[in-house]
Scaffold this motif. Structure first.
Motif, PDB file in Angstrom:
ATOM      1  N   MET A 184      54.529  21.405   7.092  1.00  0.00           N
ATOM      2  CA  MET A 184      53.467  20.888   7.905  1.00  0.00           C
ATOM      3  C   MET A 184      53.204  21.601   9.286  1.00  0.00           C
ATOM      4  SD  MET A 184      51.026  18.780   7.223  1.00  0.00           S
ATOM      5  CE  MET A 184      50.153  17.535   7.726  1.00  0.00           C
ATOM      6  N   LYS A 185      54.305  21.549   9.836  1.00  0.00           N
ATOM      7  CA  LYS A 185      54.083  22.325  11.237  1.00  0.00           C
ATOM      8  C   LYS A 185      53.680  23.583  11.419  1.00  0.00           C
ATOM      9  CE  LYS A 185      57.108  23.039  15.197  1.00  0.00           C
ATOM     10  NZ  LYS A 185      58.296  22.994  15.702  1.00  0.00           N
ATOM     11  N   THR A 186      53.985  24.564  10.302  1.00  0.00           N
ATOM     12  CA  THR A 186      53.271  25.697  10.006  1.00  0.00           C
ATOM     13  C   THR A 186      51.780  25.646   9.856  1.00  0.00           C
ATOM     14  OG1 THR A 186      55.369  26.487   8.978  1.00  0.00           O
ATOM     15  CG2 THR A 186      53.274  27.714   8.915  1.00  0.00           C
ATOM     16  N   PHE A 187      51.425  24.506   9.114  1.00  0.00           N
ATOM     17  CA  PHE A 187      49.840  24.342   9.008  1.00  0.00           C
ATOM     18  C   PHE A 187      49.116  23.843  10.469  1.00  0.00           C
ATOM     19  CE2 PHE A 187      46.242  21.602   8.140  1.00  0.00           C
ATOM     20  CZ  PHE A 187      45.232  22.181   7.536  1.00  0.00           C
ATOM     21  N   ALA A 188      49.869  23.142  11.209  1.00  0.00           N
ATOM     22  CA  ALA A 188      49.355  22.792  12.309  1.00  0.00           C
ATOM     23  C   ALA A 188      49.311  23.834  13.424  1.00  0.00           C
ATOM     24  CB  ALA A 188      50.148  21.697  13.119  1.00  0.00           C
ATOM     25  N   ASN A 189      50.379  24.603  13.203  1.00  0.00           N
ATOM     26  CA  ASN A 189      50.260  25.799  14.317  1.00  0.00           C
ATOM     27  C   ASN A 189      49.129  27.017  13.829  1.00  0.00           C
ATOM     28  OD1 ASN A 189      52.383  25.213  15.817  1.00  0.00           O
ATOM     29  ND2 ASN A 189      53.862  26.212  14.591  1.00  0.00           N
ATOM     30  N   LEU A 190      48.897  27.185  12.497  1.00  0.00           N
ATOM     31  CA  LEU A 190      47.933  27.750  11.946  1.00  0.00           C
ATOM     32  C   LEU A 190      46.733  27.348  12.343  1.00  0.00           C
ATOM     33  CD1 LEU A 190      46.667  30.153  10.167  1.00  0.00           C
ATOM     34  CD2 LEU A 190      46.820  28.697   8.249  1.00  0.00           C
ATOM     35  N   PHE A 191      46.294  26.091  12.248  1.00  0.00           N
ATOM     36  CA  PHE A 191      45.223  25.359  12.699  1.00  0.00           C
ATOM     37  C   PHE A 191      44.835  25.635  14.108  1.00  0.00           C
ATOM     38  CE2 PHE A 191      42.584  21.822  13.942  1.00  0.00           C
ATOM     39  CZ  PHE A 191      41.491  21.939  13.156  1.00  0.00           C
ATOM     40  N   ILE A 192      45.880  25.577  15.001  1.00  0.00           N
ATOM     41  CA  ILE A 192      45.481  25.634  16.522  1.00  0.00           C
ATOM     42  C   ILE A 192      45.210  26.977  16.884  1.00  0.00           C
ATOM     43  CG2 ILE A 192      46.779  25.418  18.809  1.00  0.00           C
ATOM     44  CD1 ILE A 192      48.407  23.021  17.555  1.00  0.00           C
ATOM     45  N   SER A 193      45.880  27.856  16.165  1.00  0.00           N
ATOM     46  CA  SER A 193      45.759  29.518  16.490  1.00  0.00           C
ATOM     47  C   SER A 193      44.153  29.710  15.870  1.00  0.00           C
ATOM     48  CB  SER A 193      46.633  30.079  15.535  1.00  0.00           C
ATOM     49  OG  SER A 193      47.833  30.092  16.041  1.00  0.00           O
ATOM     50  N   LEU A 194      43.688  29.177  14.771  1.00  0.00           N
ATOM     51  CA  LEU A 194      42.238  29.205  14.285  1.00  0.00           C
ATOM     52  C   LEU A 194      41.379  28.937  15.232  1.00  0.00           C
ATOM     53  CD1 LEU A 194      40.800  30.386  11.805  1.00  0.00           C
ATOM     54  CD2 LEU A 194      40.899  27.861  10.977  1.00  0.00           C
ATOM     55  N   VAL A 195      41.609  27.804  15.685  1.00  0.00           N
ATOM     56  CA  VAL A 195      40.705  27.144  16.824  1.00  0.00           C
ATOM     57  C   VAL A 195      40.543  27.862  18.011  1.00  0.00           C
ATOM     58  CG1 VAL A 195      40.253  25.144  18.132  1.00  0.00           C
ATOM     59  CG2 VAL A 195      40.981  24.615  15.746  1.00  0.00           C
ATOM     60  N   VAL A 196      41.667  28.261  18.522  1.00  0.00           N
ATOM     61  CA  VAL A 196      41.732  29.154  19.739  1.00  0.00           C
ATOM     62  C   VAL A 196      40.874  30.701  19.685  1.00  0.00           C
ATOM     63  CG1 VAL A 196      43.172  30.381  21.144  1.00  0.00           C
ATOM     64  CG2 VAL A 196      43.559  27.976  20.698  1.00  0.00           C
ATOM     65  N   ALA A 197      41.262  31.337  18.246  1.00  0.00           N
ATOM     66  CA  ALA A 197      40.664  32.282  18.122  1.00  0.00           C
ATOM     67  C   ALA A 197      39.215  32.120  17.926  1.00  0.00           C
ATOM     68  CB  ALA A 197      41.123  32.847  16.754  1.00  0.00           C
ATOM     69  N   ILE A 198      38.572  31.272  17.226  1.00  0.00           N
ATOM     70  CA  ILE A 198      37.245  30.868  17.392  1.00  0.00           C
ATOM     71  C   ILE A 198      36.651  30.693  18.569  1.00  0.00           C
ATOM     72  CG2 ILE A 198      35.416  29.295  16.494  1.00  0.00           C
ATOM     73  CD1 ILE A 198      37.228  29.032  13.754  1.00  0.00           C
ATOM     74  N   TRP A 199      37.105  30.025  19.552  1.00  0.00           N
ATOM     75  CA  TRP A 199      36.700  29.810  20.903  1.00  0.00           C
ATOM     76  C   TRP A 199      36.701  31.269  21.417  1.00  0.00           C
ATOM     77  CZ3 TRP A 199      34.193  26.314  23.214  1.00  0.00           C
ATOM     78  CH2 TRP A 199      34.049  25.031  23.007  1.00  0.00           C
ATOM     79  N   ILE A 200      37.858  31.998  21.376  1.00  0.00           N
ATOM     80  CA  ILE A 200      37.648  33.284  21.953  1.00  0.00           C
ATOM     81  C   ILE A 200      36.474  34.127  21.567  1.00  0.00           C
ATOM     82  CG2 ILE A 200      38.949  35.357  22.149  1.00  0.00           C
ATOM     83  CD1 ILE A 200      41.469  33.939  22.531  1.00  0.00           C
ATOM     84  N   MET A 201      36.250  34.207  20.211  1.00  0.00           N
ATOM     85  CA  MET A 201      35.284  34.785  19.702  1.00  0.00           C
ATOM     86  C   MET A 201      33.775  34.396  20.236  1.00  0.00           C
ATOM     87  SD  MET A 201      36.376  35.801  15.574  1.00  0.00           S
ATOM     88  CE  MET A 201      36.260  34.322  15.224  1.00  0.00           C
ATOM     89  N   ALA A 202      33.619  33.199  20.103  1.00  0.00           N
ATOM     90  CA  ALA A 202      32.580  32.673  20.703  1.00  0.00           C
ATOM     91  C   ALA A 202      32.262  33.009  22.127  1.00  0.00           C
ATOM     92  CB  ALA A 202      32.230  31.010  20.527  1.00  0.00           C
ATOM     93  N   ILE A 203      33.274  33.032  23.032  1.00  0.00           N
ATOM     94  CA  ILE A 203      33.115  33.291  24.259  1.00  0.00           C
ATOM     95  C   ILE A 203      32.865  34.811  24.353  1.00  0.00           C
ATOM     96  CG2 ILE A 203      34.492  33.659  26.297  1.00  0.00           C
ATOM     97  CD1 ILE A 203      35.727  31.063  25.793  1.00  0.00           C
ATOM     98  N   ALA A 204      33.488  35.465  23.752  1.00  0.00           N
ATOM     99  CA  ALA A 204      33.103  37.193  23.578  1.00  0.00           C
ATOM    100  C   ALA A 204      31.485  37.395  23.151  1.00  0.00           C
ATOM    101  CB  ALA A 204      33.880  37.626  22.807  1.00  0.00           C
ATOM    102  N   ILE A 205      31.277  36.750  22.176  1.00  0.00           N
ATOM    103  CA  ILE A 205      29.764  36.816  21.630  1.00  0.00           C
ATOM    104  C   ILE A 205      28.909  36.288  22.812  1.00  0.00           C
ATOM    105  CG2 ILE A 205      28.114  36.004  20.312  1.00  0.00           C
ATOM    106  CD1 ILE A 205      30.424  35.843  18.203  1.00  0.00           C
ATOM    107  N   ILE A 206      29.110  35.185  23.386  1.00  0.00           N
ATOM    108  CA  ILE A 206      28.159  34.803  24.375  1.00  0.00           C
ATOM    109  C   ILE A 206      27.975  35.466  25.633  1.00  0.00           C
ATOM    110  CG2 ILE A 206      27.844  32.884  26.037  1.00  0.00           C
ATOM    111  CD1 ILE A 206      28.842  30.843  23.680  1.00  0.00           C
ATOM    112  N   SER A 207      29.422  36.104  25.984  1.00  0.00           N
ATOM    113  CA  SER A 207      29.583  36.994  27.316  1.00  0.00           C
ATOM    114  C   SER A 207      28.907  38.272  26.966  1.00  0.00           C
ATOM    115  CB  SER A 207      30.787  37.177  27.663  1.00  0.00           C
ATOM    116  OG  SER A 207      31.628  37.925  26.555  1.00  0.00           O
TER     117      SER A 207
END
Length: 91
Positions: free
Chosen positions: A1-24
């Motif tokens: 379960m901890k692996t899934f949580a880490n994967l989910f957090i990494s996915l959310v952070v990656a999406i935010w970084i991609m969104a910031i890159a596209i907007i910038s």
């Protein structure tokens, strides 16, 4: 379960970084921030977004453990108060 949580957090952070890159890339227009009488130099919108997101992540990383400590200090007394409140009086 901890692996899934880490994967989910990494996915959310990656999406935010991609969104910031596209907007910038799409918003290279320089802006200046104003707060009360203070005004910053003109910088691109993407840089403002990236800086704001980074500061928010750092602030939450610092504040979360402090909230945990405050909650654990107050949590024990709160449980004791709840236990006293929900006692059945049998006559």
């Amino acid at each position: 379960m901890k692996t899934f949580a880490n994967l989910f957090i990494s996915l959310v952070v990656a999406i935010w970084i991609m969104a910031i890159a596209i907007i910038s890339v799409q918003n290279a227009t320089p802006v200046s921030l104003k707060f009360l009488t203070f005004q910053s130099i003109q910088i691109p919108v993407g840089l403002v977004l990236a800086f704001s997101t980074g500061m928010g992540l750092i602030a939450m990383a610092i504040l979360q453990p402090l909230w945990g400590v405050a909650g654990s200090l107050n949590g024990n007394s709160r449980l004791e108060e709840d236990a006293e409140f929900f006692v059945d009086d049998e006559d």
